[in-house]
Scaffold this motif. Structure first.
Motif, short mmCIF file in Angstrom:
data_model
loop_
_atom_site.label_atom_id
_atom_site.label_comp_id
_atom_site.label_asym_id
_atom_site.label_seq_id
_atom_site.Cartn_x
_atom_site.Cartn_y
_atom_site.Cartn_z
N ARG A 236 94.16 38.24 45.97
CA ARG A 236 92.82 37.82 45.61
C ARG A 236 92.87 36.39 45.09
N TRP B 138 89.14 42.51 50.04
CA TRP B 138 88.47 43.22 48.95
C TRP B 138 87.00 43.41 49.26
N GLN C 122 92.89 44.22 37.44
CA GLN C 122 93.55 43.18 38.20
C GLN C 122 94.76 42.69 37.41
N ALA D 228 94.34 44.08 42.84
CA ALA D 228 93.43 44.98 42.12
C ALA D 228 93.86 46.42 42.34
#
Length: 624
Positions: free
Chosen positions: A107, A238, A580, A598
């Protein structure tokens, strides 16, 4: 001997069952008559007829599978994963230069929040790395620190509350302000457009050094992209409204492709059971740089070996077992199905299972066409793959589920080996959100249990919320002392007061049910905001409290800002915990891979925020 036990014709007596008996078998064991047990322990066999008698005694002549496999030829068809597609992303060539977990879970790093600098630890690391790389050319430390400084926080400014409200953040920011370089600011400038140079608007850098600094700038950008793996804009897997990852990959098989899809991946451990075969899609598309055709068909000759484990009973009567293992003392309960299967395998079927050492590459898809087994008697058997029928009673291991497969349809017998790693180091949660249902308030709350500080570390959300509220209250009190001469509010003598609504901590973010567009029955959850209630605030419209975790800030960093919706079924009655944290592993080539990933887990049940409206409460002390 009595006459009733004298049998004239034993063959006829057995056929007619004239003398029914109960037959029992005894153990064959040596009974030495000497003090020395050496010869007795040898269990010498002097007559081959003894072996045949033993086989007859154990009933082996009545079995059809008495022969053991000697050699096996396996016809194997292999292919490799060739394409990859993240959720809502474009199809790309499958990249095996990093683990699949890193490519799926990565991410963006929280370097900014509402245009405010975050992750001060990474910014300082990038600044030190740049100055170290550019120092062999010339010492331009002061020039770059002046151009890209760490700004000093203002304790009296409301926009610096995210720094000044927390003592540890303020101390660190004040200590490095004006003394250290912000490497992330330089990185954002270099990657923000074409034709940019690190020496732009720095007149003290000599022109003869411009070319060398440009080379260092390219190496600096490549270093940061290698040190922290981040997804491109069109490759983020995500799915924020589901709080989980979604991706697909495909491998060519025959004239078409076998598409594997992972719709709900959030466990943190990626393996074959996270993917399903999607037969409704025959291809993911053709990437811009396709790899060579990876399909291969081969025949391998292998030698099977019996499966065994430490302490397993030996099937040969003259072999002594480990005295530390006593299966007679195992007392499984009625629910210990696994223990019973373990015992049955060792005691009954130990010599019926064989292992064939077949080596496959990671990232490959293998299909066993069949096996030609030759036993010790020279007989050959062709064995096809088991579990081809997709009956609901069937149980199998390492078999992929077929998406939308109905009864009677054929199952997928491919063996998928994903390019994953066995061990991942996970840091402390940088942010953690607890989603709970509040039946009294008829809404869902996103409780920020851990929020990321500008220093790059996490802090308990309730502590950060209290410090932030106290900071804003202090600024308001100071403003009121300067701008208000005397209080004109009437003093009430009542012992009770009316409160329009109560308040909740600032780390409680509300989600209210709204209708799905175009549907008057289905609902979804939309992120809302609570007002920041301060004593003596003259503003008729209080400021809204915004979430401080990137998990709940989806849409707030966009231009223009967008609403954040969450599907109703993603928050069950037990709730959910989403976090996270930084992940670290080492790949096959020795490189260290670091990414921000995550996770989602089951919550701990419902909760109550204490939010209430239209209440009569006792007046605070001193107002009566």
């Amino acid at each position: 001997m009595a006459e009733e036990y004298v049998v004239a014709d034993i063959v006829a007596a057995l056929e007619k069952r004239q003398f029914p008996t109960i037959t029992t078998w005894n153990r064959l064991e040596g009974r030495p008559r000497r003090p020395d047990f050496a010869r007795a322990l040898k269990a010498e066999v002097r007559d081959a007829m003894f072996m045949l008698s033993k086989q007859w005694q154990m009933g082996e002549f009545q079995g059809d599978d008495a022969g053991s496999p000697a050699t096996v030829k396996v016809q194997l068809a292999t292919t490799r994963l060739q394409t990859y597609q993240a959720a809502r992303g474009t199809t790309r060539a499958f990249d095996e230069s990093m683990p699949l977990e890193a490519r799926v879970e990565r991410r963006p790093l929280p370097l900014t929040m509402s245009n405010n600098p975050m992750s001060l630890d990474i910014r300082l690391l990038m600044g030190r790395q740049w100055l170290k790389m550019v120092k062999p050319i010339a010492d331009y430390t002061d020039a770059f620190v002046e151009k890209y400084p760490i700004k000093a926080p203002n304790p009296t400014a409301e926009e610096d509350a995210y720094i000044c409200a927390h003592q540890e953040v303020f101390q660190l920011a004040a200590a490095v302000a004006g003394r250290r370089m912000d490497g992330a600011a330089l990185f954002a400038y270099l990657t923000g457009g074409t034709g940019r140079h690190a020496w732009d608007d720095i007149p003290s850098i000599l022109g003869m050094h411009h070319g060398a600094i440009d080379d260092v700038a390219g190496a600096f950008v490549q270093w940061f992209m290698t040190a922290f793996t981040q997804p491109p804009k069109d490759e983020d897997a995500w799915v924020s409204d589901r709080l989980e990852y979604k991706f697909a990959c495909a491998a060519p098989e025959g004239a078409t492709e076998t598409v594997f899809e992972a719709e709900e991946y959030y466990h943190g451990r990626l393996d074959w059971y996270n993917l399903n075969v999607d037969r409704s899609r025959h291809t993911l598309g053709t990437p811009s740089n396709p790899a060579p055709h990876p399909q291969n068909e081969q025949v391998q000759s292998l030698i099977p070996v019996p499966i065994s484990y430490d302490g397993m009973p030996n099937t040969r009567w003259w072999a002594f077992e480990d005295r530390r293992i006593n299966f007679g003392q195992v007392t499984p309960a009625t629910t210990d199905l696994g223990k019973l299967m373990f015992l049955e395998f060792g005691l009954v079927y130990a010599n019926d299972w064989f292992l064939i050492p077949l080596t496959l590459d990671a990232g490959s898809l293998a299909r066993v066409r069949g096996m030609a087994v030759t036993n010790v008697f020279g007989e050959r058997f062709w064995i096809a793959a088991a579990g081809a029928d997709d009956a609901w009673q069937r149980w199998s291991m390492f078999t992929l589920s077929v998406k939308g497969n109905g009864p009677g349809q054929q199952a997928d017998t491919n063996l998928l080996l994903l390019p994953t790693v066995p061990k991942i180091q996970e840091g402390r949660p940088l942010e953690e959100v607890l989603l709970v249902r509040d039946e009294v308030a008829n809404m869902v709350w996103g409780v920020e249990k851990t929020i990321p500080l500008p220093t790059g570390h996490g802090k308990p959300g309730d502590e950060a919320a209290g410090e932030t509220l106290a900071y804003h209250q202090r600024l308001l009190d100071e403003w009121l002392q300067v701008n208000t001469t005397a209080s004109t509010a009437p003093v009430s003598g009542a012992s009770i007061i009316y409160k329009v609504m109560s308040s909740v901590p600032e780390n409680w973010i509300p989600f209210i049910p709204v209708h799905v567009p175009g549907d008057n029955r289905a609902t979804q959850l939309q992120r809302a905001a609570m007002p920041r209630l301060l004593d003596g605030d003259p503003n008729p419209i209080p400021d809204k409290v915004r979430p401080r975790t990137m998990l709940l800030r989806d849409g707030l960093e966009a231009t223009p800002k967008a609403a954040f919706f969450l599907h109703e079924e993603e928050v069950p009655r037990a709730g959910a915990v989403v976090s996270q944290a930084y992940q670290r592993t080492r790949w096959t080539d020795g490189r260290v891979i670091v990414w921000l990933g995550a996770r989602k887990q089951t919550g701990r049940g419902q909760g109550s925020s204490g939010l209430a409206f239209d209440r009569i409460v006792n007046a605070p002390t001193g107002q009566g």
